[in-house]
Design a protein around this motif. Structure first.
Motif, mmCIF file in Angstrom:
data_model
loop_
_atom_site.group_PDB
_atom_site.id
_atom_site.type_symbol
_atom_site.label_atom_id
_atom_site.label_comp_id
_atom_site.label_asym_id
_atom_site.label_seq_id
_atom_site.Cartn_x
_atom_site.Cartn_y
_atom_site.Cartn_z
ATOM 1 N N LYS A 103 58.241 49.677 -1.432
ATOM 2 C CA LYS A 103 57.789 48.555 -2.255
ATOM 3 C C LYS A 103 58.619 47.299 -2.012
ATOM 4 O O LYS A 103 58.092 46.189 -2.000
ATOM 5 C CB LYS A 103 57.849 48.956 -3.732
ATOM 6 N N ASP A 104 59.920 47.465 -1.776
ATOM 7 C CA ASP A 104 60.800 46.322 -1.537
ATOM 8 C C ASP A 104 60.467 45.627 -0.223
ATOM 9 O O ASP A 104 60.384 44.402 -0.164
ATOM 10 C CB ASP A 104 62.259 46.779 -1.555
ATOM 11 N N SER A 105 60.249 46.393 0.826
ATOM 12 C CA SER A 105 59.903 45.786 2.115
ATOM 13 C C SER A 105 58.502 45.179 2.060
ATOM 14 O O SER A 105 58.223 44.179 2.729
ATOM 15 C CB SER A 105 60.005 46.804 3.245
ATOM 16 N N ASN A 106 57.628 45.764 1.254
ATOM 17 C CA ASN A 106 56.296 45.218 1.043
ATOM 18 C C ASN A 106 56.387 43.837 0.396
ATOM 19 O O ASN A 106 55.728 42.895 0.829
ATOM 20 C CB ASN A 106 55.482 46.175 0.171
ATOM 21 N N ARG A 148 55.465 31.187 5.042
ATOM 22 C CA ARG A 148 54.929 30.681 6.314
ATOM 23 C C ARG A 148 53.674 29.844 6.060
ATOM 24 O O ARG A 148 53.523 28.750 6.610
ATOM 25 C CB ARG A 148 54.612 31.843 7.249
ATOM 26 N N TYR A 149 52.793 30.336 5.184
ATOM 27 C CA TYR A 149 51.602 29.558 4.822
ATOM 28 C C TYR A 149 51.983 28.228 4.186
ATOM 29 O O TYR A 149 51.425 27.184 4.518
ATOM 30 C CB TYR A 149 50.708 30.340 3.851
ATOM 31 N N LEU A 150 52.925 28.271 3.251
ATOM 32 C CA LEU A 150 53.362 27.041 2.585
ATOM 33 C C LEU A 150 53.932 26.035 3.571
ATOM 34 O O LEU A 150 53.634 24.841 3.498
ATOM 35 C CB LEU A 150 54.408 27.363 1.513
ATOM 36 N N ALA A 208 57.832 41.239 2.907
ATOM 37 C CA ALA A 208 56.828 40.838 3.890
ATOM 38 C C ALA A 208 55.811 39.890 3.270
ATOM 39 O O ALA A 208 55.389 38.909 3.901
ATOM 40 C CB ALA A 208 56.141 42.066 4.461
ATOM 41 N N TYR A 209 55.439 40.170 2.024
ATOM 42 C CA TYR A 209 54.502 39.313 1.293
ATOM 43 C C TYR A 209 55.060 37.896 1.164
ATOM 44 O O TYR A 209 54.384 36.925 1.465
ATOM 45 C CB TYR A 209 54.227 39.924 -0.081
ATOM 46 N N TRP A 210 56.302 37.780 0.709
ATOM 47 C CA TRP A 210 56.897 36.458 0.496
ATOM 48 C C TRP A 210 57.183 35.743 1.805
ATOM 49 O O TRP A 210 57.082 34.525 1.892
ATOM 50 C CB TRP A 210 58.150 36.551 -0.362
ATOM 51 N N LYS A 211 57.500 36.487 2.846
ATOM 52 C CA LYS A 211 57.720 35.866 4.150
ATOM 53 C C LYS A 211 56.420 35.225 4.654
ATOM 54 O O LYS A 211 56.426 34.092 5.140
ATOM 55 C CB LYS A 211 58.221 36.912 5.145
ATOM 56 N N GLU A 212 55.328 35.942 4.507
ATOM 57 C CA GLU A 212 54.036 35.404 4.932
ATOM 58 C C GLU A 212 53.600 34.248 4.033
ATOM 59 O O GLU A 212 53.058 33.254 4.511
ATOM 60 C CB GLU A 212 52.988 36.518 4.926
ATOM 61 N N LYS A 231 45.727 42.085 1.051
ATOM 62 C CA LYS A 231 46.407 42.753 2.162
ATOM 63 C C LYS A 231 47.585 43.588 1.672
ATOM 64 O O LYS A 231 47.805 44.699 2.149
ATOM 65 C CB LYS A 231 46.885 41.696 3.169
ATOM 66 N N TYR A 232 48.346 43.071 0.697
ATOM 67 C CA TYR A 232 49.542 43.757 0.224
ATOM 68 C C TYR A 232 49.331 44.508 -1.096
ATOM 69 O O TYR A 232 50.271 45.028 -1.671
ATOM 70 C CB TYR A 232 50.701 42.770 0.096
ATOM 71 N N GLY A 233 48.098 44.509 -1.589
ATOM 72 C CA GLY A 233 47.797 45.295 -2.787
ATOM 73 C C GLY A 233 48.215 44.650 -4.093
ATOM 74 O O GLY A 233 48.419 45.345 -5.082
ATOM 75 N N TYR A 234 48.326 43.329 -4.117
ATOM 76 C CA TYR A 234 48.710 42.631 -5.340
ATOM 77 C C TYR A 234 47.514 42.015 -6.055
ATOM 78 O O TYR A 234 47.687 41.313 -7.051
ATOM 79 C CB TYR A 234 49.733 41.525 -5.054
#
Length: 88
Positions: free
Chosen positions: A5-8, A18-20, A11-15, A82-85
Protein backbone atom coordinates in the motif's frame (compact mmCIF):
# COMPACT_ATOMS: atom_id res chain seq x y z
CA UNK A 1 -0.95 -2.72 -9.34
CA UNK A 2 1.60 -3.02 -6.52
CA UNK A 3 0.69 -5.12 -3.50
CA UNK A 4 2.35 -2.85 -0.95
CA UNK A 5 0.00 0.00 0.00
CA UNK A 6 2.87 2.40 0.76
CA UNK A 7 4.57 1.89 -2.59
CA UNK A 8 1.16 2.19 -4.26
CA UNK A 9 0.62 5.60 -2.63
CA UNK A 10 4.12 6.77 -3.56
CA UNK A 11 3.63 5.77 -7.19
CA UNK A 12 0.26 7.54 -7.21
CA UNK A 13 1.71 10.81 -5.91
CA UNK A 14 4.73 10.61 -8.20
CA UNK A 15 2.45 10.34 -11.22
CA UNK A 16 0.17 13.06 -9.83
CA UNK A 17 3.11 15.46 -9.43
CA UNK A 18 4.26 14.66 -12.96
CA UNK A 19 0.82 15.63 -14.30
CA UNK A 20 0.84 18.84 -12.26
CA UNK A 21 4.29 19.78 -13.49
CA UNK A 22 3.37 19.23 -17.13
CA UNK A 23 0.06 21.11 -16.91
CA UNK A 24 1.50 24.06 -14.98
CA UNK A 25 4.37 24.28 -17.45
CA UNK A 26 1.87 24.49 -20.31
CA UNK A 27 -0.07 27.20 -18.48
CA UNK A 28 3.11 29.15 -17.74
CA UNK A 29 4.24 28.90 -21.36
CA UNK A 30 0.89 30.17 -22.61
CA UNK A 31 0.40 32.94 -20.06
CA UNK A 32 3.98 34.22 -19.80
CA UNK A 33 5.25 33.20 -23.23
CA UNK A 34 2.31 34.18 -25.42
CA UNK A 35 1.17 37.09 -23.26
CA UNK A 36 4.55 38.69 -22.53
CA UNK A 37 7.59 37.20 -24.29
CA UNK A 38 6.08 36.66 -27.74
CA UNK A 39 3.57 39.51 -27.59
CA UNK A 40 5.27 41.46 -30.36
CA UNK A 41 5.23 38.75 -33.04
CA UNK A 42 1.74 37.59 -32.01
CA UNK A 43 0.39 41.13 -32.36
CA UNK A 44 0.76 40.74 -36.14
CA UNK A 45 -2.30 38.47 -36.01
CA UNK A 46 -5.80 39.38 -34.90
CA UNK A 47 -8.46 37.38 -33.05
CA UNK A 48 -11.93 38.88 -32.70
CA UNK A 49 -10.61 42.29 -33.69
CA UNK A 50 -7.89 42.29 -31.02
CA UNK A 51 -4.17 41.76 -31.43
CA UNK A 52 -3.34 38.15 -30.60
CA UNK A 53 -0.64 39.01 -28.03
CA UNK A 54 -3.09 41.26 -26.19
CA UNK A 55 -5.80 38.59 -26.38
CA UNK A 56 -3.52 35.95 -24.81
CA UNK A 57 -2.49 38.36 -22.07
CA UNK A 58 -6.09 39.28 -21.24
CA UNK A 59 -8.20 36.21 -21.98
CA UNK A 60 -6.27 33.42 -23.65
CA UNK A 61 -4.30 32.34 -20.61
CA UNK A 62 -7.50 32.20 -18.56
CA UNK A 63 -9.20 30.00 -21.17
CA UNK A 64 -6.17 27.72 -21.30
CA UNK A 65 -6.15 27.49 -17.49
CA UNK A 66 -9.83 26.46 -17.42
CA UNK A 67 -9.21 23.85 -20.13
CA UNK A 68 -6.24 22.52 -18.15
CA UNK A 69 -8.46 22.16 -15.08
CA UNK A 70 -10.78 19.86 -17.04
CA UNK A 71 -7.78 17.94 -18.41
CA UNK A 72 -6.45 17.54 -14.86
CA UNK A 73 -9.80 16.22 -13.62
CA UNK A 74 -9.89 13.67 -16.43
CA UNK A 75 -6.29 12.59 -15.76
CA UNK A 76 -6.93 12.29 -12.03
CA UNK A 77 -10.05 10.19 -12.56
CA UNK A 78 -8.00 7.79 -14.68
CA UNK A 79 -5.20 7.82 -12.11
CA UNK A 80 -7.64 7.10 -9.26
CA UNK A 81 -9.02 4.11 -11.14
CA UNK A 82 -5.53 2.88 -12.00
CA UNK A 83 -4.44 2.83 -8.34
CA UNK A 84 -7.79 1.84 -6.83
CA UNK A 85 -8.61 5.14 -5.15
CA UNK A 86 -11.83 5.76 -7.03
CA UNK A 87 -14.94 5.80 -4.83
CA UNK A 88 -18.31 5.36 -6.47
Amino acid sequence: MPINKDSNAKAYWKENLRYLTILLTIWFAVSYGAGILFKGPLDNFRLGGFKLGFWFAQQGSIYVFVILIFVYVRLMNKLDKKYGYDVE
